[in-house]
Enzyme design. Structure first.
Site, mmCIF file in Angstrom:
data_model
loop_
_atom_site.group_PDB
_atom_site.id
_atom_site.type_symbol
_atom_site.label_atom_id
_atom_site.label_comp_id
_atom_site.label_asym_id
_atom_site.label_seq_id
_atom_site.Cartn_x
_atom_site.Cartn_y
_atom_site.Cartn_z
ATOM 1 N N CYS A 1 -23.632 -53.360 -61.688
ATOM 2 C CA CYS A 1 -23.072 -53.127 -60.348
ATOM 3 C C CYS A 1 -22.016 -54.173 -60.006
ATOM 4 O O CYS A 1 -20.988 -53.873 -59.392
ATOM 5 C CB CYS A 1 -24.171 -53.170 -59.294
ATOM 6 S SG CYS A 1 -25.444 -51.935 -59.534
HETATM 7 C C1 BEZ Z 1 -27.336 -53.158 -63.323
HETATM 8 O O1 BEZ Z 1 -26.578 -53.033 -62.349
HETATM 9 O O2 BEZ Z 1 -27.067 -53.899 -64.240
HETATM 10 C C2 BEZ Z 1 -28.615 -52.352 -63.396
HETATM 11 C C3 BEZ Z 1 -29.317 -52.039 -62.254
HETATM 12 C C4 BEZ Z 1 -30.494 -51.307 -62.353
HETATM 13 C C5 BEZ Z 1 -30.962 -50.907 -63.600
HETATM 14 C C6 BEZ Z 1 -30.233 -51.204 -64.740
HETATM 15 C C7 BEZ Z 1 -29.050 -51.937 -64.636
#
Ligand code: BEZ
Length: 224
Positions: A48
């Site tokens: 994110c």
């Molecule tokens: C991420 O943003 O890296 C992420 C968030 C939730 C699950 C897997 C990855």
């Protein structure tokens, strides 16, 4: 029962929400622009962070196309403001100029059908998937894509689709596989042969195929 998924062409529902930049009424915030609403599972997560930084870097590209980005993440506005400092640092950004909706109660995630039942947080609560909604200036849904939490989005691709949407809503063409702005386009199957010379004064090439049908009609990208 989960809410019905939105389809392309559906009116996109209005909502009020808290963001890191204050409370918004979504339609008022959009005003006469298009919008891209993209959701995130949670703050302070690695993929994110790269996505929000990428969108901040692409702000001039969104502005050129008259489309306003807005993110959503299932944490509070205070958490978003703290996370934004990390996003700015990661993306080498002087500022972060678009809102992140605070959906810590997952109200919008439920309303817009964005929860991923396979991706749970530490408390076993479903996280939002990476949804992308492109909404036009009539508040109609024009594109929706769902990615799993483990796959970051390609925002160049999303801009490419916006370019295609804007081109094809006014010209009688569709864009082929892997089209890029300025590339050749396909004449819409609904265009009658008799109308081709007037609609496409620069010419149309019809590709011959074994069926003998004349549906593969290629033309230069029409100018605006
Ligand atoms: C991420 O943003 O890296 C992420 C968030 C939730 C699950 C897997 C990855």
């Amino acid at each position: 029962m989960s809410p019905k998924a939105l389809n392309i062409g559906d009116p996109f529902p209005n909502f009020e929400a808290q963001t890191n930049l204050g409370k918004i009424d979504f339609y008022d915030w959009m005003a006469d622009s298009w919008a891209i609403l993209f959701s995130h599972p949670a703050d302070f997560t690695p993929v994110c962070t790269t996505e929000l930084a990428r969108v901040a870097q692409l702000i001039p590209e969104f502005q050129k196309r008259g489309i306003k980005p807005i993110a959503l993440s299932c944490d509070t506005a205070e958490s978003h403001n703290a996370w934004i400092e990390d996003i700015k640092s990661y993306g080498k950004l002087a500022s972060f100029d678009y809102p992140i909706i605070a959906d810590d109660k997952r109200e919008l995630a439920v309303k817009l059908n964005m929860l991923d039942k396979d991706e749970l947080n530490a408390a076993g609560i479903p996280l939002t998937c990476r949804a992308v909604f492109v909404i036009d200036d009539k508040k109609k849904l024009r594109l929706s894509i769902l990615y799993p939490a483990t796959t970051g989005r390609n925002f160049d691709e999303i801009l490419r689709v916006v370019d295609s949407l804007k081109l094809t809503q006014t010209k009688s063409v569709a864009t082929p596989a892997d089209w890029q702005p300025g590339g050749q386009c396909m004449v819409l199957p609904t265009v009658q042969a008799a109308d081709v010379p007037q609609l496409f004064p620069n010419g149309v090439e019809t590709i011959q195929v074994p069926s003998g049908k004349s549906y593969l009609r290629i033309t230069a990208q029409p100018q605006n």
